[in-house]
Design an enzyme around this catalytic site. Structure first.
Site, PDB file in Angstrom:
ATOM      1  N   ASN A   1       0.870  -1.168   0.000  1.00  0.00           N
ATOM      2  CA  ASN A   1       0.000   0.000   0.000  1.00  0.00           C
ATOM      3  C   ASN A   1       0.914   1.226   0.000  1.00  0.00           C
ATOM      4  OD1 ASN A   1      -1.808   2.033   0.417  1.00  0.00           O
ATOM      5  ND2 ASN A   1      -2.375   1.419   2.503  1.00  0.00           N
ATOM      6  N   TRP A   2       1.077   1.805  -1.179  1.00  0.00           N
ATOM      7  CA  TRP A   2       2.033   2.918  -1.309  1.00  0.00           C
ATOM      8  C   TRP A   2       1.488   4.235  -0.782  1.00  0.00           C
ATOM      9  CZ3 TRP A   2       4.225   1.788  -6.905  1.00  0.00           C
ATOM     10  CH2 TRP A   2       5.181   0.768  -6.801  1.00  0.00           C
ATOM     11  N   LYS A   3       0.198   4.270  -0.477  1.00  0.00           N
ATOM     12  CA  LYS A   3      -0.425   5.502   0.029  1.00  0.00           C
ATOM     13  C   LYS A   3      -0.091   6.675  -0.908  1.00  0.00           C
ATOM     14  CE  LYS A   3      -0.251   3.448   4.558  1.00  0.00           C
ATOM     15  NZ  LYS A   3      -0.196   3.580   5.997  1.00  0.00           N
TER      16      LYS A   3
ATOM     17  N   HIS B   1      -9.711   1.601   4.460  1.00  0.00           N
ATOM     18  CA  HIS B   1      -8.444   1.728   5.183  1.00  0.00           C
ATOM     19  C   HIS B   1      -8.646   2.678   6.362  1.00  0.00           C
ATOM     20  CE1 HIS B   1      -4.333   2.827   6.146  1.00  0.00           C
ATOM     21  NE2 HIS B   1      -3.986   1.682   5.566  1.00  0.00           N
TER      22      HIS B   1
ATOM     23  N   GLU C   1      -6.971   5.012   7.483  1.00  0.00           N
ATOM     24  CA  GLU C   1      -6.724   6.430   7.184  1.00  0.00           C
ATOM     25  C   GLU C   1      -7.950   7.051   6.510  1.00  0.00           C
ATOM     26  OE1 GLU C   1      -3.012   5.781   5.159  1.00  0.00           O
ATOM     27  OE2 GLU C   1      -2.117   5.248   7.087  1.00  0.00           O
TER      28      GLU C   1
ATOM     29  N   GLU D   1      -5.969  -4.572  10.285  1.00  0.00           N
ATOM     30  CA  GLU D   1      -4.940  -3.561  10.539  1.00  0.00           C
ATOM     31  C   GLU D   1      -5.294  -2.804  11.822  1.00  0.00           C
ATOM     32  OE1 GLU D   1      -2.770  -2.590   6.576  1.00  0.00           O
ATOM     33  OE2 GLU D   1      -4.368  -1.157   6.897  1.00  0.00           O
TER      34      GLU D   1
ATOM     35  N   GLY E   1       1.937   2.449  10.801  1.00  0.00           N
ATOM     36  CA  GLY E   1       2.915   3.526  10.665  1.00  0.00           C
ATOM     37  C   GLY E   1       3.565   3.931  11.983  1.00  0.00           C
TER      38      GLY E   1
ATOM     39  N   SER F   1       2.883  -1.887  10.440  1.00  0.00           N
ATOM     40  CA  SER F   1       4.327  -1.927  10.702  1.00  0.00           C
ATOM     41  C   SER F   1       4.974  -3.275  10.377  1.00  0.00           C
ATOM     42  CB  SER F   1       4.620  -1.515  12.150  1.00  0.00           C
ATOM     43  OG  SER F   1       4.199  -0.185  12.372  1.00  0.00           O
TER      44      SER F   1
ATOM     45  N   GLY G   1       2.691  -0.915   4.306  1.00  0.00           N
ATOM     46  CA  GLY G   1       2.806   0.497   3.936  1.00  0.00           C
ATOM     47  C   GLY G   1       4.264   0.900   3.836  1.00  0.00           C
ATOM     48  N   GLY G   2       4.787   1.486   4.920  1.00  0.00           N
ATOM     49  CA  GLY G   2       6.139   2.044   4.935  1.00  0.00           C
ATOM     50  C   GLY G   2       7.205   1.148   4.333  1.00  0.00           C
TER      51      GLY G   2
HETATM   52  P1  PGA Z   1       2.456   0.469   7.678  1.00  0.00           P
HETATM   53  O1  PGA Z   1       1.042   0.699   6.928  1.00  0.00           O
HETATM   54  O2  PGA Z   1       3.018  -0.829   7.163  1.00  0.00           O
HETATM   55  O3  PGA Z   1       3.280   1.658   7.309  1.00  0.00           O
HETATM   56  O4  PGA Z   1       2.156   0.400   9.139  1.00  0.00           O
HETATM   57  C1  PGA Z   1       0.179  -0.364   6.688  1.00  0.00           C
HETATM   58  C2  PGA Z   1      -1.094   0.144   6.062  1.00  0.00           C
HETATM   59  O5  PGA Z   1      -1.526   1.246   6.412  1.00  0.00           O
HETATM   60  O6  PGA Z   1      -1.693  -0.517   5.202  1.00  0.00           O
END
Ligand code: PGA
Length: 242
Positions: A8-10, A92, A94, A159, A165, A197, A218-219
């Protein structure tokens, strides 16, 4: 079943960075046969990734809850489908917490997934407050309820909001507990990914759990070296079949 590794590159990466990444990922994936890869770039790159990614699926990070029309700035299910996309991340945390997305809105999006034959990755997860006050199961159950009339294939991504994050991953045992709870509700078929994470140090422990079928990352999915390490480790794992 192969582990499913979803990036997930956001709202990250420029076009040239995306091209570089896909190039490298194609080289790495050429020798890894035991992984199902999904890449979730931002909207402007969907077509590019759909065309250039050799071994994997492309996923949009969201769709509009509306079919079409006067919704400036929105991107519809039909549009992403016409760009060669078959998968979409929905709900998600976010989107839920920063853009006030509700379960009703997610339900509308799921209806559009049915209309346009898109496979959703439905994200569910509790905040730290909800966990501490004993509402974990209620929150997850309510977030899963939007699927009640959904007849097509889908993924779930568990999640926990407190792990996204933050560098604080749920231990494999904590994650497995919730995955087992979700499994009980949705049955054996839909894969359940863990997200929050995930990195090359914790992926192995997570994927060894019987109800953790993959990861939404993500990250760590933004750094090609770290991400290829995650892919190699996941590829080498023998998954316990359900
Ligand atoms: P993260 O994000 O790996 O940076 O915690 C995961 C996500 O939001 O899908």
């Amino acid at each position: 079943m192969n582990p499913i590794i979803a990036a997930n590159w956001k709202m990250n990466l420029t076009k040239s960075e995306v091209e570089l990444f896909i190039n490298k990922s194609n080289q790495i994936m050429a020798s890894l046969t035991n992984i199902d890869l999904i890449i979730g770039p931002a909207f402007p790159y969907l077509n590019l990734v759909a065309n250039q990614l050799l071994n994997g699926e492309v996923a949009a990070q969201n769709i509009s809850e509306f079919k079409s029309g006067a919704f400036t700035g929105d991107v519809s299910a039909e549009m992403i489908k016409s760009c060669g996309v078959n998968t979409v991340i929905l709900g998600h945390s976010e989107r839920r917490h920063k853009f006030n997305e509700t379960n009703d809105m997610i339900k509308n999006k799921l209806n559009l997934c049915e209309t346009y034959n898109l496979k959703p990755i439905l994200c569910v997860g509790e905040t730290l407050e909800e966990r501490k006050s004993g509402q974990l199961e209620h929150v997850i159950k309510t977030q899963l309820d939007v699927l009640t009339p959904f007849k097509h294939e889908y993924y779930i991504a568990y999640e926990p909001v407190w792990a996204i994050g933050t560098g604080e991953t749920a231990t494999p045992e904590i994650a497995e507990d919730v995955h087992a709870y979700i499994r009980n509700i949705i049955g054996n078929q839909p894969p359940i990914l863990y997200g929050g994470s995930v990195n090359s140090k914790n992926i192995e422990g997570l994927l060894k759990m019987p109800n953790i079928d993959g990861a939404l990352i993500g990250g760590a999915s933004l750094k090609i070296d770290e991400f290829s390490e995650i892919l190699s480790i996941s590829n080498a794992l023998e998954r316990v079949s359900k």
